[in-house]
Design an enzyme around this catalytic site. Sequence first.
Site, PDB file in Angstrom:
ATOM      1  CG  HIS A  54      -1.916  -1.077   1.243  1.00 50.44           C
ATOM      2  ND1 HIS A  54      -2.950  -1.094   2.148  1.00 50.44           N
ATOM      3  CD2 HIS A  54      -2.076  -2.185   0.481  1.00 50.44           C
ATOM      4  CE1 HIS A  54      -3.707  -2.161   1.948  1.00 50.44           C
ATOM      5  NE2 HIS A  54      -3.181  -2.852   0.936  1.00 50.44           N
ATOM      6  CD  GLU A  56      -1.973   4.320   3.144  1.00 50.70           C
ATOM      7  OE1 GLU A  56      -3.121   4.780   3.256  1.00 50.70           O
ATOM      8  OE2 GLU A  56      -1.699   3.366   2.378  1.00 50.70           O
ATOM      9  CB  CYS A  84      -6.269  -0.528   5.269  1.00 53.75           C
ATOM     10  SG  CYS A  84      -4.577  -1.178   5.249  1.00 53.75           S
ATOM     11  CB  CYS A  87      -1.793   1.549   6.267  1.00 54.18           C
ATOM     12  SG  CYS A  87      -1.453   0.711   4.698  1.00 54.18           S
TER      13      CYS A  87
END
Length: 158
Positions: A54, A56, A84, A87
């Site tokens: 992701h 992040e 999420c 993260c």
Amino acid sequence: MQNIDLKFMRLAMAKAQEGISQGQTPFGACIVKKNKVIACSHNLVWKSNNITAHAEMVAISSACRALKTIDLSSCTLYSTCEPCPMCFSACHWARISRIVFGCGIKDARNFGFNEMEVSNLELRRLIKSKIKITSGLLAKENITLFKFWQNQVKAKAY
């Protein structure tokens, strides 16, 4: 909301746009310390065949390498979408001081992403995290990124 927050959110959005142009998804993240960009990345899930890549997570890894530490206290993470739970947990473990995000997890879910609908505020409460959270910065503009992404021939969620 401060002008500096707008500046760094726009950088995260530009990274997300760059990712979309490379067949990735509409997520971008930027990590800043003392008003200086430490790392900025877009999502690399499809490129790397790594579900944990992701924006992040990629930005956190890059920031840790750049600063030669796993302690990102006094850093702010700017993200086009609410992080999420994975993260958010990484932000907590890295001791990131503040998260600023655009649209919410529910927005990502509405575009077909397999999101766990647990908000950052709820996660913060559950784990007694000290991360400061600013939500909804340029939310409409970030949803526009999702709409743009959705209209791409190669757009696919995960």
